[in-house]
Design a protein around this motif. Structure first.
Motif, PDB file in Angstrom:
ATOM      1  N   LEU A 287       0.824  -1.137   0.121  1.00  0.00           N
ATOM      2  CA  LEU A 287       0.047  -0.160  -0.030  1.00  0.00           C
ATOM      3  C   LEU A 287       1.001   1.088   0.156  1.00  0.00           C
ATOM      4  N   TRP A 288       1.944   1.205   0.780  1.00  0.00           N
ATOM      5  CA  TRP A 288       2.618   2.478   0.614  1.00  0.00           C
ATOM      6  C   TRP A 288       3.443   2.731  -0.485  1.00  0.00           C
ATOM      7  N   GLY A 289       3.730   1.602  -1.468  1.00  0.00           N
ATOM      8  CA  GLY A 289       4.097   1.682  -2.797  1.00  0.00           C
ATOM      9  C   GLY A 289       3.141   2.296  -3.460  1.00  0.00           C
ATOM     10  N   LEU A 290       2.015   1.856  -3.446  1.00  0.00           N
ATOM     11  CA  LEU A 290       0.973   2.562  -4.400  1.00  0.00           C
ATOM     12  C   LEU A 290       0.735   4.030  -3.997  1.00  0.00           C
TER      13      LEU A 290
ATOM     14  N   LYS B 130      -3.953   8.937   0.761  1.00  0.00           N
ATOM     15  CA  LYS B 130      -3.626   8.654   2.057  1.00  0.00           C
ATOM     16  C   LYS B 130      -4.716   8.190   2.992  1.00  0.00           C
ATOM     17  N   GLU B 131      -5.971   8.388   2.620  1.00  0.00           N
ATOM     18  CA  GLU B 131      -7.249   7.848   3.166  1.00  0.00           C
ATOM     19  C   GLU B 131      -7.305   6.366   3.003  1.00  0.00           C
ATOM     20  N   LYS B 132      -7.212   6.165   2.011  1.00  0.00           N
ATOM     21  CA  LYS B 132      -7.316   4.731   1.360  1.00  0.00           C
ATOM     22  C   LYS B 132      -6.059   3.586   1.970  1.00  0.00           C
ATOM     23  N   LEU B 133      -5.128   4.486   2.039  1.00  0.00           N
ATOM     24  CA  LEU B 133      -3.972   3.492   2.973  1.00  0.00           C
ATOM     25  C   LEU B 133      -4.069   3.359   4.126  1.00  0.00           C
TER      26      LEU B 133
ATOM     27  N   LYS C 258     -10.355   3.405  10.622  1.00  0.00           N
ATOM     28  CA  LYS C 258      -9.578   4.611  10.650  1.00  0.00           C
ATOM     29  C   LYS C 258      -9.292   5.010  12.340  1.00  0.00           C
ATOM     30  N   ARG C 259     -10.331   4.647  12.967  1.00  0.00           N
ATOM     31  CA  ARG C 259      -9.920   4.895  14.493  1.00  0.00           C
ATOM     32  C   ARG C 259      -8.730   4.223  15.112  1.00  0.00           C
ATOM     33  N   LEU C 260      -8.724   2.806  14.466  1.00  0.00           N
ATOM     34  CA  LEU C 260      -7.609   1.814  15.012  1.00  0.00           C
ATOM     35  C   LEU C 260      -6.207   2.605  14.162  1.00  0.00           C
ATOM     36  N   SER C 261      -6.271   3.265  13.164  1.00  0.00           N
ATOM     37  CA  SER C 261      -5.283   4.053  12.248  1.00  0.00           C
ATOM     38  C   SER C 261      -4.821   5.115  13.163  1.00  0.00           C
ATOM     39  N   ASP C 262      -5.805   6.077  13.729  1.00  0.00           N
ATOM     40  CA  ASP C 262      -5.454   6.984  14.406  1.00  0.00           C
ATOM     41  C   ASP C 262      -4.647   6.650  15.768  1.00  0.00           C
ATOM     42  N   ASP C 263      -5.237   5.677  16.242  1.00  0.00           N
ATOM     43  CA  ASP C 263      -4.606   5.125  17.624  1.00  0.00           C
ATOM     44  C   ASP C 263      -3.146   4.867  17.271  1.00  0.00           C
TER      45      ASP C 263
ATOM     46  N   PHE D  16       3.311  11.349   6.920  1.00  0.00           N
ATOM     47  CA  PHE D  16       2.019  12.126   7.367  1.00  0.00           C
ATOM     48  C   PHE D  16       2.472  13.110   8.347  1.00  0.00           C
ATOM     49  N   ARG D  17       1.808  14.382   8.039  1.00  0.00           N
ATOM     50  CA  ARG D  17       2.189  15.607   8.674  1.00  0.00           C
ATOM     51  C   ARG D  17       1.792  15.388  10.325  1.00  0.00           C
TER      52      ARG D  17
END
Length: 243
Positions: A68-71, A79-82, A103-108, A143-144
């Protein structure tokens, strides 16, 4: 060494005044820090229900994340898809397919990474050596919302004049436009700049195609593909023999 070669080498190196340095896996150890965070996620979110061990989960997560990072680096996904897909893919087979949950898991996960401070061996020693000699800037696809915190919490902030992120340039490495953006925003000349990074595609190919010299940090000794970088090292400490 034949007479005259060392003065020529020193003359060539004197041209460099600006260093663009990648962050993740060049300075900040994304593998060790990220793995620690994923182990916490595995435990705190009850993933033993899906995978008998953390290593079993990690073996599924890691290659998918790389893909996914390669894509993302090639601009093929957002970024949202990743951030959603890398956490949904390992559990979709178990009936979990909720983007809001991912998304919640990713934010955590991302917040946890900002508190991790493991660096690649030799990173601070190298930066101490380079700081009096060069203007140094971070150039990262990260990511910023996390990169600035990682830089500060890891003790890297005092070494760098500017932090250039792909989100600021609206384009990712290896696209030449991000290198042009970085040159402009750091007031750097192309022929006086060298890129230091671990990613062949993002850092080295990107710099090469942008006519910027490269130092490839290549600890695994991977073969180059299509051209030879300006310099290649397997340890960060070896860069002190170059710059």
């Amino acid at each position: 060494m034949r007479s005259g070669l060392k003065p020529l080498r020193d003359c060539l190196l004197m041209q460099y005044k600006n260093l663009f340095i990648d962050l993740d896996d060049t300075l900040w150890d994304i593998h060790r820090n990220g793995k620690e965070c994923l182990e916490e996620i595995y435990r705190d979110y009850g993933y033993e229900e899906f995978y008998p061990t953390f290593e079993a989960y990690y073996r599924v997560y890691l290659p998918g994340n790389y893909h996914l990072w390669g894509l993302y680096g090639q601009g093929e996904i957002t970024k949202e898809k990743l951030v959603v897909e890398r956490f949904l893919a390992p559990v979709r087979a178990f009936g979990i397919d909720d983007p809001e949950y991912a998304k919640r898991l990713s934010d955590d996960f991302l917040e946890r990474t900002t508190r991790k401070t493991k660096l690649i061996d030799g990173a601070l020693d190298l930066l101490d050596y380079l700081k009096p000699k060069y203007r140094m800037h971070i150039l990262s696809n990260g990511f910023r919302e996390v990169q600035f915190k990682k830089i500060e919490n890891s003790g890297l902030k005092p070494y760098f004049d500017k932090v250039i992120l792909s989100e600021d340039a609206a384009i990712n490495k290896p696209h030449p436009d991000i290198f042009t953006y970085a040159l402009k925003n750091t007031n750097s000349r192309r022929d006086q700049t060298i890129m230091i990074g671990d990613s062949w595609d993002a850092d080295i190919v990107g710099a090469y195609q942008s006519r910027i010299a490269q130092v490839w940090f290549n600890p695994k000794g991977i073969a180059s593909d299509g051209f030879e970088p300006t310099y290649t090292v397997q340890r960060l400490a070896d860069i002190k023999d170059i710059l």
